[in-house]
Scaffold this motif. Structure first.
Motif, PDB file in Angstrom:
ATOM      1  N   ALA A   4       0.855  -1.183   0.000  1.00  0.00           N
ATOM      2  CA  ALA A   4       0.000   0.000   0.000  1.00  0.00           C
ATOM      3  C   ALA A   4       0.890   1.231   0.000  1.00  0.00           C
ATOM      4  N   VAL A   5       0.487   2.236  -0.745  1.00  0.00           N
ATOM      5  CA  VAL A   5       1.232   3.493  -0.798  1.00  0.00           C
ATOM      6  C   VAL A   5       0.336   4.596  -0.236  1.00  0.00           C
ATOM      7  N   ILE A   6       0.853   5.295   0.779  1.00  0.00           N
ATOM      8  CA  ILE A   6       0.094   6.370   1.416  1.00  0.00           C
ATOM      9  C   ILE A   6       0.923   7.651   1.312  1.00  0.00           C
ATOM     10  N   ASP A   7       0.447   8.568   0.503  1.00  0.00           N
ATOM     11  CA  ASP A   7       1.151   9.830   0.282  1.00  0.00           C
ATOM     12  C   ASP A   7       0.121  10.862  -0.152  1.00  0.00           C
ATOM     13  N   PRO A   8       0.282  12.124   0.277  1.00  0.00           N
ATOM     14  CA  PRO A   8      -0.729  13.137  -0.062  1.00  0.00           C
ATOM     15  C   PRO A   8      -0.708  13.587  -1.520  1.00  0.00           C
ATOM     16  N   MET A  11       0.587  12.532  -7.858  1.00  0.00           N
ATOM     17  CA  MET A  11       1.663  12.251  -8.817  1.00  0.00           C
ATOM     18  C   MET A  11       2.750  11.377  -8.188  1.00  0.00           C
ATOM     19  N   TYR A  12       3.088  11.661  -6.925  1.00  0.00           N
ATOM     20  CA  TYR A  12       4.111  10.859  -6.252  1.00  0.00           C
ATOM     21  C   TYR A  12       3.592   9.430  -6.059  1.00  0.00           C
ATOM     22  N   ARG A  13       2.342   9.324  -5.592  1.00  0.00           N
ATOM     23  CA  ARG A  13       1.745   7.993  -5.395  1.00  0.00           C
ATOM     24  C   ARG A  13       1.778   7.195  -6.685  1.00  0.00           C
ATOM     25  N   GLN A  14       1.375   7.832  -7.785  1.00  0.00           N
ATOM     26  CA  GLN A  14       1.337   7.138  -9.068  1.00  0.00           C
ATOM     27  C   GLN A  14       2.727   6.680  -9.497  1.00  0.00           C
ATOM     28  N   GLY A  15       3.728   7.517  -9.235  1.00  0.00           N
ATOM     29  CA  GLY A  15       5.096   7.146  -9.579  1.00  0.00           C
ATOM     30  C   GLY A  15       5.575   5.942  -8.798  1.00  0.00           C
ATOM     31  N   VAL A  16       5.308   5.925  -7.492  1.00  0.00           N
ATOM     32  CA  VAL A  16       5.710   4.791  -6.650  1.00  0.00           C
ATOM     33  C   VAL A  16       4.962   3.533  -7.065  1.00  0.00           C
ATOM     34  N   VAL A  17       3.662   3.677  -7.307  1.00  0.00           N
ATOM     35  CA  VAL A  17       2.864   2.524  -7.748  1.00  0.00           C
ATOM     36  C   VAL A  17       3.419   1.967  -9.047  1.00  0.00           C
ATOM     37  N   ALA A  18       3.772   2.839  -9.980  1.00  0.00           N
ATOM     38  CA  ALA A  18       4.300   2.390 -11.274  1.00  0.00           C
ATOM     39  C   ALA A  18       5.622   1.651 -11.099  1.00  0.00           C
ATOM     40  N   VAL A  19       6.525   2.186 -10.277  1.00  0.00           N
ATOM     41  CA  VAL A  19       7.833   1.555 -10.053  1.00  0.00           C
ATOM     42  C   VAL A  19       7.673   0.169  -9.437  1.00  0.00           C
ATOM     43  N   LEU A  20       6.822   0.070  -8.415  1.00  0.00           N
ATOM     44  CA  LEU A  20       6.679  -1.200  -7.708  1.00  0.00           C
ATOM     45  C   LEU A  20       5.836  -2.208  -8.489  1.00  0.00           C
ATOM     46  N   SER A  21       4.854  -1.719  -9.240  1.00  0.00           N
ATOM     47  CA  SER A  21       4.065  -2.625 -10.092  1.00  0.00           C
ATOM     48  C   SER A  21       4.950  -3.235 -11.171  1.00  0.00           C
ATOM     49  N   ALA A  22       5.859  -2.418 -11.725  1.00  0.00           N
ATOM     50  CA  ALA A  22       6.780  -2.916 -12.747  1.00  0.00           C
ATOM     51  C   ALA A  22       7.724  -3.965 -12.183  1.00  0.00           C
ATOM     52  N   GLY A  24       6.744  -6.209 -10.161  1.00  0.00           N
ATOM     53  CA  GLY A  24       5.955  -7.422  -9.941  1.00  0.00           C
ATOM     54  C   GLY A  24       5.109  -7.436  -8.687  1.00  0.00           C
ATOM     55  N   TYR A  25       5.026  -6.325  -7.970  1.00  0.00           N
ATOM     56  CA  TYR A  25       4.223  -6.271  -6.745  1.00  0.00           C
ATOM     57  C   TYR A  25       2.800  -5.833  -7.052  1.00  0.00           C
ATOM     58  N   GLN A  26       1.871  -6.324  -6.224  1.00  0.00           N
ATOM     59  CA  GLN A  26       0.494  -5.850  -6.314  1.00  0.00           C
ATOM     60  C   GLN A  26       0.383  -4.645  -5.387  1.00  0.00           C
ATOM     61  N   VAL A  27       0.145  -3.476  -5.959  1.00  0.00           N
ATOM     62  CA  VAL A  27       0.184  -2.223  -5.195  1.00  0.00           C
ATOM     63  C   VAL A  27      -1.186  -1.568  -5.190  1.00  0.00           C
ATOM     64  N   GLU A  28      -1.590  -1.095  -4.000  1.00  0.00           N
ATOM     65  CA  GLU A  28      -2.875  -0.431  -3.849  1.00  0.00           C
ATOM     66  C   GLU A  28      -2.683   0.922  -3.174  1.00  0.00           C
ATOM     67  N   VAL A  29      -3.706   1.750  -3.266  1.00  0.00           N
ATOM     68  CA  VAL A  29      -3.742   3.038  -2.563  1.00  0.00           C
ATOM     69  C   VAL A  29      -5.031   3.025  -1.735  1.00  0.00           C
ATOM     70  N   PRO A  30      -5.010   2.390  -0.569  1.00  0.00           N
ATOM     71  CA  PRO A  30      -6.247   2.213   0.205  1.00  0.00           C
ATOM     72  C   PRO A  30      -6.747   3.512   0.822  1.00  0.00           C
ATOM     73  N   ALA A  31      -8.070   3.672   0.841  1.00  0.00           N
ATOM     74  CA  ALA A  31      -8.673   4.843   1.477  1.00  0.00           C
ATOM     75  C   ALA A  31      -8.597   4.717   2.996  1.00  0.00           C
ATOM     76  N   ASP A  32      -8.646   3.473   3.497  1.00  0.00           N
ATOM     77  CA  ASP A  32      -8.570   3.224   4.935  1.00  0.00           C
ATOM     78  C   ASP A  32      -7.413   2.256   5.197  1.00  0.00           C
ATOM     79  N   PRO A  33      -6.199   2.768   5.408  1.00  0.00           N
ATOM     80  CA  PRO A  33      -5.032   1.902   5.572  1.00  0.00           C
ATOM     81  C   PRO A  33      -5.126   0.947   6.756  1.00  0.00           C
ATOM     82  N   VAL A  34      -5.752   1.371   7.852  1.00  0.00           N
ATOM     83  CA  VAL A  34      -5.844   0.509   9.040  1.00  0.00           C
ATOM     84  C   VAL A  34      -6.662  -0.729   8.722  1.00  0.00           C
ATOM     85  N   ASN A  35      -7.813  -0.555   8.072  1.00  0.00           N
ATOM     86  CA  ASN A  35      -8.617  -1.721   7.681  1.00  0.00           C
ATOM     87  C   ASN A  35      -7.899  -2.552   6.626  1.00  0.00           C
TER      88      ASN A  35
END
Length: 201
Positions: A4-8, A11-22, A24-35
């Protein structure tokens, strides 16, 4: 391993998601990180610590799943901030401006059970010193509680002395331990002893 990527910043979130997805990781941006972390034991969270709310979220993640894999992404290069992040529950610490290669290496190492820390953070942690910000956050009453515990007082006895229920006292002490970066009463007492706080008791 789910990430999970949590950043305000989107653009930064999308960049991190793209790097880690490439990678081979399954990456999400959860609205509720605790759950999100409650849903599975093999989760890793990258959280940018920029505001008080971010630090509160890091503490809640640690309380929810103490063994959670968390990488703190810092907006400041201060070693004190890195130490604070580790003591608040982060396993690894990164500066926000790291390269994609460094990001991938840190994620891989953290998943493998290692901690990746800037040298200044590791040196400060190894020295056992409590920084001034942490010391100011610990009240004189809390230092007195540590002195009583070091002298052999039980939590129940301390609760009666301090005027709290045993459950409330336990919760308050857990907060003090976290402030000191300690995971147990003994570790907190050792840290207090290292700082010379128990000598005047």
């Amino acid at each position: 391993m789910h990430l999970a990527v949590i950043d305000p910043l989107p653009m930064y979130r999308q960049g991190v998601v793209a790097v880690l997805s490439a990678a081979g990781y399954q990456v999400e941006v959860p609205a509720d990180p605790v759950n999100w972390v409650r849903r599975g034991s093999s989760n890793l969270v990258l959280i940018t610590l920029a505001t008080t709310e971010d630090w509160d979220l890091l503490s809640r993640l640690r309380e929810t799943t103490p063994e959670q894999h968390v990488i703190a992404v810092l907006t400041q290069t201060s070693a004190k901030t890195g130490v604070r992040a580790v003591r608040a529950g982060a396993r690894s610490v990164l500066h926000r401006e790291v390269t994609a290669v460094a990001l991938r290496r840190t994620v891989e190492a953290t998943i493998d059970g290692q901690a990746v820390l800037p040298f200044g953070v590791a040196a400060m942690l190894a020295g056992g010193a409590v920084d001034e910000e942490t010391r100011q956050a610990i009240t004189e009453a809390e230092v007195t509680w540590l002195r009583h515990l070091a002298a052999g007082m039980t939590v129940a006895e301390l609760a009666r002395l301090a005027g709290y229920s045993e459950r409330a006292m336990f919760r308050l002490l857990q907060g003090v331990y976290r402030q000191l970066g300690a995971r147990s009463r003994i570790e907190a007492i050792v840290r207090a002893q290292e700082q010379g706080w128990l000598r005047t008791f």
